[in-house]
Design a protein around this motif. Structure first.
Motif, mmCIF file in Angstrom:
data_model
loop_
_atom_site.group_PDB
_atom_site.id
_atom_site.type_symbol
_atom_site.label_atom_id
_atom_site.label_comp_id
_atom_site.label_asym_id
_atom_site.label_seq_id
_atom_site.Cartn_x
_atom_site.Cartn_y
_atom_site.Cartn_z
ATOM 1 N N HIS A 128 -17.568 32.395 22.871
ATOM 2 C CA HIS A 128 -16.264 33.045 23.426
ATOM 3 C C HIS A 128 -16.450 34.462 23.451
ATOM 4 O O HIS A 128 -17.093 34.975 22.498
ATOM 5 C CB HIS A 128 -15.023 32.752 22.734
ATOM 6 C CG HIS A 128 -15.236 32.900 21.133
ATOM 7 N ND1 HIS A 128 -14.559 34.115 20.624
ATOM 8 C CD2 HIS A 128 -15.234 32.004 20.148
ATOM 9 C CE1 HIS A 128 -14.625 33.665 19.373
ATOM 10 N NE2 HIS A 128 -14.928 32.715 18.842
ATOM 11 N N ASP A 181 -18.223 36.390 14.730
ATOM 12 C CA ASP A 181 -17.688 35.749 15.461
ATOM 13 C C ASP A 181 -16.905 36.422 16.686
ATOM 14 O O ASP A 181 -16.135 37.008 16.751
ATOM 15 C CB ASP A 181 -16.399 35.120 14.504
ATOM 16 C CG ASP A 181 -15.455 34.152 15.376
ATOM 17 O OD1 ASP A 181 -15.663 33.717 16.407
ATOM 18 O OD2 ASP A 181 -14.445 33.902 14.678
ATOM 19 N N GLU A 218 -10.631 32.341 23.022
ATOM 20 C CA GLU A 218 -10.560 31.205 21.952
ATOM 21 C C GLU A 218 -9.802 31.465 20.796
ATOM 22 O O GLU A 218 -9.196 30.546 20.102
ATOM 23 C CB GLU A 218 -12.265 31.150 21.458
ATOM 24 C CG GLU A 218 -12.369 30.036 20.612
ATOM 25 C CD GLU A 218 -12.490 30.035 19.167
ATOM 26 O OE1 GLU A 218 -12.506 29.063 18.657
ATOM 27 O OE2 GLU A 218 -12.078 31.288 18.649
ATOM 28 N N GLU A 219 -9.734 32.626 20.186
ATOM 29 C CA GLU A 219 -8.925 33.072 19.090
ATOM 30 C C GLU A 219 -7.257 33.115 19.285
ATOM 31 O O GLU A 219 -6.727 33.123 18.218
ATOM 32 C CB GLU A 219 -9.278 34.658 18.615
ATOM 33 C CG GLU A 219 -10.889 34.777 18.371
ATOM 34 C CD GLU A 219 -11.434 33.954 17.187
ATOM 35 O OE1 GLU A 219 -10.624 33.152 16.523
ATOM 36 O OE2 GLU A 219 -12.687 34.141 16.990
ATOM 37 N N ASP A 257 -20.405 28.789 18.626
ATOM 38 C CA ASP A 257 -19.275 29.378 18.017
ATOM 39 C C ASP A 257 -18.977 28.151 16.704
ATOM 40 O O ASP A 257 -18.092 28.629 15.936
ATOM 41 C CB ASP A 257 -17.994 29.406 18.790
ATOM 42 C CG ASP A 257 -16.881 29.923 17.632
ATOM 43 O OD1 ASP A 257 -17.288 30.966 16.878
ATOM 44 O OD2 ASP A 257 -15.775 29.820 18.075
HETATM 45 ZN ZN LIG Z 1 -15.218 31.965 17.030
#
Ligand SMILES: [Zn+2]
Length: 428
Positions: free
Chosen positions: A70, A102, A136-137, A160
Motif C-alpha cells: 500500500h 509501513d 489501506e490505513e 505489508d
Molecule cells: Zn501497512
C-alpha cells in the motif's frame, strides 16, 4: 533504496491527495525499467487510487499472482517527531520517516524486484500483477476495488505483513508467514432515558444500565479456538519459548480443548488474541449535567473475532450478555469485512522456506495469525489465498509502524530484494 527515500517524501496521508503523485512517480520508474505502458495502470478513486503493473506470463490464461502493498501512510504530526516525518533521513543505519517501514519499505522492495526482473526480461509462468493500494490505513475502498478487479487471482503475496524477527544481537530468530487475520468489529451500545432532576432518582439510570451490561460483557470469555495457522504458530513459537508459557503453547497446540493451557496463554497480552475472540469496551460516555439524571449513555465494544466465527454470532452473544432490553446493541460498520484464514499452501510455505534458506539458513518459519487487519482481508473474502511474506528483517524494538520516528534498517533492503526475487521465481 532510492525508491524508498523518494517514496517517504510523498505525504500519502488520507485526505492529502498525494497518492496519485506517488503513483505517477512509481509508474515512471516501472516504465523506465521496460514495463509496457498498457501494463501499468492507475485507477483513480476520489483523492486516492490504486496502481497496477502487470508482468505478462507464459500462460496468459492462468490465474495471476498478485503482489500487494500500500502507498498510503498513517498521519504524522511533525511537532511530535525528532525529525520531520516526510523528510527522509538516512542515519545510524536507518531510513527514518513516516511510512519508511509501513509500507514503503515493503512496497519499494517489491517494486525494485519487479523492475530488476523486467530489465532481465523475466517471463513468469503466469501473469504477476503488482497491486499498490491507496487507503489501506483508513477505509480500504481502493483495496475493495482492486480485490474486485483481481478476484480471479490464484494467490496474493502481501508485502505489508509477515517478516523476519532479529534478536538483540542482530541475528534472525524467526520468520513469520502471515496467513490469517482476526476479523474487526465495533458495536455501539446505548441506553436512553427520559432523565430528570438528580435529586429525584428512580429505579432506572441510563449509566447504570449501560455500565452493568458493559461489565458483564467485559467479564465474559469467548471459548478457545484454533485453526491450522494458530496451531502451527503456537507449536513453532513453543520451540523457542521456555517455561510454563512454552509448555502451555505446546499443550494447547496439541489439544485445543485444554482450557487450562488456553487460560495461561490468555493471561499473556501477546497470545490472548491467538486463542480466542476478544471483546473489550474502548469508549464510554454518558450524562449531560452534574445535577441531571442521564438521558443517554453510549459505549463502544471493540471485538477481534477469530476468523471463521460469524460476526452475527458475536453480536448475538453481546445482546445475550447485555441481558437488558434497555440496552440497544448496534453494529458499527466501518467497512471491514469478514474473511477466513488462508489454508497453508505447501507451495507458498516451500517458497518462503527456500527464500529463508538463502537469507538465514536454518531459520524457523512460523505461520502467523495477526491481530490487526491488512489489505489481504478483501482478497481472502473472495477466497483467494493471501499470505504476508514481507522481506523486512528487523528487531521488534526497532518497529515503530504507525508511531513516532518510524524507521527501517538500511541493511534489510538489498536482501529484501533478493528475497522477493526468490519468491517470485518460485511462485510466479
Ligand atoms: Zn501497512
Amino acid at each position: 533504496m532510492t525508491l524508498l527515500v523518494d517514496g517517504v517524501k510523498f505525504q500519502t496521508v488520507a485526505g492529502n491527495g498525494q497518492v496519485p503523485a506517488y503513483a505517477a512517480y512509481l509508474k515512471a520508474k516501472l516504465l523506465s525499467a521496460g514495463f509496457a505502458p498498457a501494463d501499468v495502470q492507475f485507477v483513480a478513486l476520489g483523492e486516492t487510487g490504486y496502481l497496477t503493473a502487470r508482468t505478462p506470463g507464459r500462460d496468459r490464461k492462468a490465474k495471476p499472482v498478485v503482489v500487494l502493498a500500500h502507498m498510503d501512510v498513517v498521519a504524522a504530526d511533525p511537532k511530535d517527531w525528532t525529525r520531520d516525518p516526510f523528510t527522509p533521513v538516512v542515519e545510524n543505519g536507518y531510513v527514518f520517516g513516516r511510512g519508511s517501514l509501513d509500507n514503503k519499505a515493503g512496497l519499494s522492495m517489491a517494486v525494485a524486484t519487479l523492475m530488476q526482473l523486467r530489465r532481465a526480461k523475466w517471463v513468469p509462468q503466469r501473469d504477476v500483477v503488482l497491486v499498490l493500494t491507496g487507503d489501506e490505513e483508513t477505509t480500504m475502498q481502493t483495496t475493495k476495488a482492486a480485490a474486485a478487479a483481481f478476484k480471479d487471482a490464484a494467490l496474493v503475496l502481501n508485502a505489508d505483513a509477515g517478516g523476519g524477527q532479529l534478536g538483540d544481537d542482530g541475528k534472525p530468530v524467526v520468520y513469520a508467514l502471515q496467513a490469517a487475520e482476526k476479523v474487526y468489529g465495533d458495536w455501539h451500545l446505548s441506553v436512553t432515558d427520559p432523565g430528570g432532576h438528580s435529586s429525584r432518582p428512580g429505579p432506572d439510570n441510563a449509566i447504570v444500565h449501560l455500565a452493568t451490561a458493559v461489565t458483564r460483557i467485559a467479564a465474559y470469555r469467548f471459548p478457545p479456538q484454533q485453526n491450522e495457522i494458530t496451531k502451527a504458530s503456537l507449536a513453532g513459537t513453543a520451540t523457542m519459548t521456555p517455561g510454563p508459557l512454552g509448555a502451555a503453547m505446546r499443550a494447547f497446540a496439541a489439544n485445543p480443548a485444554d482450557t487450562a493451557a488456553a487460560d495461561i496463554l490468555s493471561a499473556d497480552k501477546r497470545y490472548i488474541g491467538q486463542v480466542r475472540t476478544t471483546c473489550v469496551p474502548t469508549m464510554f460516555n454518558g450524562g449531560h449535567a452534574p445535577n441531571a439524571l442521564p438521558q443517554r449513555a453510549v459505549a463502544n465494544i471493540n471485538c477481534r473475532i477469530f476468523p471463521g466465527t460469524p460476526r452475527a454470532a458475536v453480536e448475538a452473544k453481546l445482546v445475550e450478555l447485555a441481558a437488558d432490553p434497555k440496552v440497544t446493541v448496534r453494529f458499527n460498520d466501518n467497512g471491514t469485512i469478514e474473511a477466513g484464514a488462508s489454508p497453508l499452501d505447501p507451495k507458498v510455505l516451500g517458497a518462503v522456506k527456500a527464500a529463508v534458506a538463502k537469507r538465514a539458513p536454518g531459520l524457523l518459519v512460523v505461520p502467523a495469525q495477526e491481530a490487526g487487519a491488512t489489505d489481504s482481508m478483501h482478497f481472502r473474502a473472495y477466497g483467494i489465498p493471501s499470505f504476508g511474506v514481507g522481506g523486512v528483517f528487523m528487531k521488534p524494538s526497532d518497529s515503530f509502524a504507525h508511531g513516532l520516528n518510524e524507521r527501517v534498517p538500511v541493511a534489510t533492503f538489498d536482501p529484501g530484494v533478493a528475497w522477493w526475487e526468490s519468491l517470485l521465481n518460485t511462485l510466479g
